[in-house]
Design an enzyme around this catalytic site. Structure first.
Site, PDB file in Angstrom:
ATOM      1  N   LYS A  54      17.797  -4.043  26.570  1.00 35.32           N
ATOM      2  CA  LYS A  54      17.356  -2.705  26.957  1.00 35.32           C
ATOM      3  C   LYS A  54      16.268  -2.756  28.027  1.00 35.32           C
ATOM      4  O   LYS A  54      16.197  -1.878  28.906  1.00 35.32           O
ATOM      5  CB  LYS A  54      16.880  -1.933  25.724  1.00 35.32           C
ATOM      6  CG  LYS A  54      18.009  -1.597  24.750  1.00 35.32           C
ATOM      7  CD  LYS A  54      19.106  -0.770  25.418  1.00 35.32           C
ATOM      8  CE  LYS A  54      20.179  -0.316  24.438  1.00 35.32           C
ATOM      9  NZ  LYS A  54      21.220   0.510  25.087  1.00 35.32           N
ATOM     10  N   TYR A 112      18.643  -7.614  21.528  1.00 34.31           N
ATOM     11  CA  TYR A 112      18.755  -6.180  21.818  1.00 34.31           C
ATOM     12  C   TYR A 112      17.596  -5.700  22.687  1.00 34.31           C
ATOM     13  O   TYR A 112      17.793  -5.012  23.694  1.00 34.31           O
ATOM     14  CB  TYR A 112      18.803  -5.400  20.507  1.00 34.31           C
ATOM     15  CG  TYR A 112      18.827  -3.897  20.687  1.00 34.31           C
ATOM     16  CD1 TYR A 112      20.008  -3.240  21.024  1.00 34.31           C
ATOM     17  CD2 TYR A 112      17.668  -3.129  20.534  1.00 34.31           C
ATOM     18  CE1 TYR A 112      20.047  -1.862  21.187  1.00 34.31           C
ATOM     19  CE2 TYR A 112      17.696  -1.754  20.702  1.00 34.31           C
ATOM     20  CZ  TYR A 112      18.884  -1.125  21.033  1.00 34.31           C
ATOM     21  OH  TYR A 112      18.920   0.236  21.207  1.00 34.31           O
TER      22      TYR A 112
END
Length: 254
Positions: A164, A160
């Site tokens: 990002k 994750y």
């Protein structure tokens, strides 16, 4: 102030069915925009968002599909332009999260997170830009995370975090490609936010830690992402592009 008004603008928000995406869609309507709400049909919430937009006296359009499908995005944006008008503002919010130790993280899981969070944002930007660049005007805002800048204490989410970080740098790259063609690309990076996911009883202890570790002593409400997004969508930010606007209650300062 007139600088922040979006009267007459047409906006599209991906992942508009709940949480930050829903709050932003409603907030754009409050600022005067007509709003297309794009999301996955199975997750629901899009009709509620659209109802709240129309309750504000603005037009709304519900669009279902996935951000990893070029054809879904192309069809959606064609409908936006046909039924609402020229797309002026796009907020790419759709994304997924997860937590798993790196040493046991399956490649399939890694690929899925990056497919949605990175490829999905890129494909959204690409489809939106094809319309906006032809007119020499537009504002794209990608929703990333403070996790693209820092590593969250106690959370095992290399997939994750890296996705990002990719969104942030990709957005800066697109901003530079399109800066002299009238299209601005910026990022809003939320900190810990009290979305439905963080209201589940099973994460209650984690939420306490999130609040403790945030200098302001609390998590953000989804609505607190509206102001930064409206700023980046509006004439108030006409000389702003390639910015990662971190909205985290001071977290990254620790």
């Amino acid at each position: 102030m007139d600088l922040f008004k979006l009267d007459g603008d047409v906006a599209m928000v991906t992942g508009a069915g709940s949480g930050i995406g829903q709050a932003i869609a409603i907030g754009l309507a409050e600022a005067g925009a007509d709003v297309a709400c794009f999301g996955h049909a199975s997750k629901g919430g899009l009709d509620e968002t659209a109802h709240r937009v129309t309750a504000l006296g603005r037009r709304a359009l519900v669009l279902t599909g996935t951000v990893t499908s070029e054809s879904d995005l192309a069809r959606a944006i064609d409908r936006v332009e046909a039924e609402l008008g020229p797309l002026a503002v796009a907020v790419n919010n759709a994304g997924i999260a997860g937590s798993e130790p790196a040493e046991t993280l399956a490649l399939e899981t890694w690929r899925k997170v990056h497919e949605v969070n990175v490829a999905g944002v890129f494909l959204s930007c690409q489809a939106e830009a094809r319309k906006m660049l032809a007119r020499g005007k537009g504002s794209i805002i990608n929703i990333a995370s403070m996790s693209g800048t820092i590593v969250n204490r106690g959370l095992t989410q290399a997939h994750y975090n890296s996705s990002k970080a990719a969104v942030i740098h990709m957005s800066k790259s697109l901003a530079m490609e399109w800066a002299d063609r009238g299209l601005r690309v910026n990022v809003v990076s939320p900190g810990y936010t009290l979305t439905p996911m963080n209201k589940r009883p099973e994460v209650a202890e984690e939420v306490k830690i999130f609040k403790r570790d945030t200098p302001m002593g609390r998590m953000a409400a989804p609505e607190e992402m509206v102001g930064p997004t409206v700023f980046l969508a509006s004439r108030a930010s006409s000389f702003v592009t390639g910015l990662d606007l971190i909205v985290d209650g001071g977290y990254v300062c620790w």
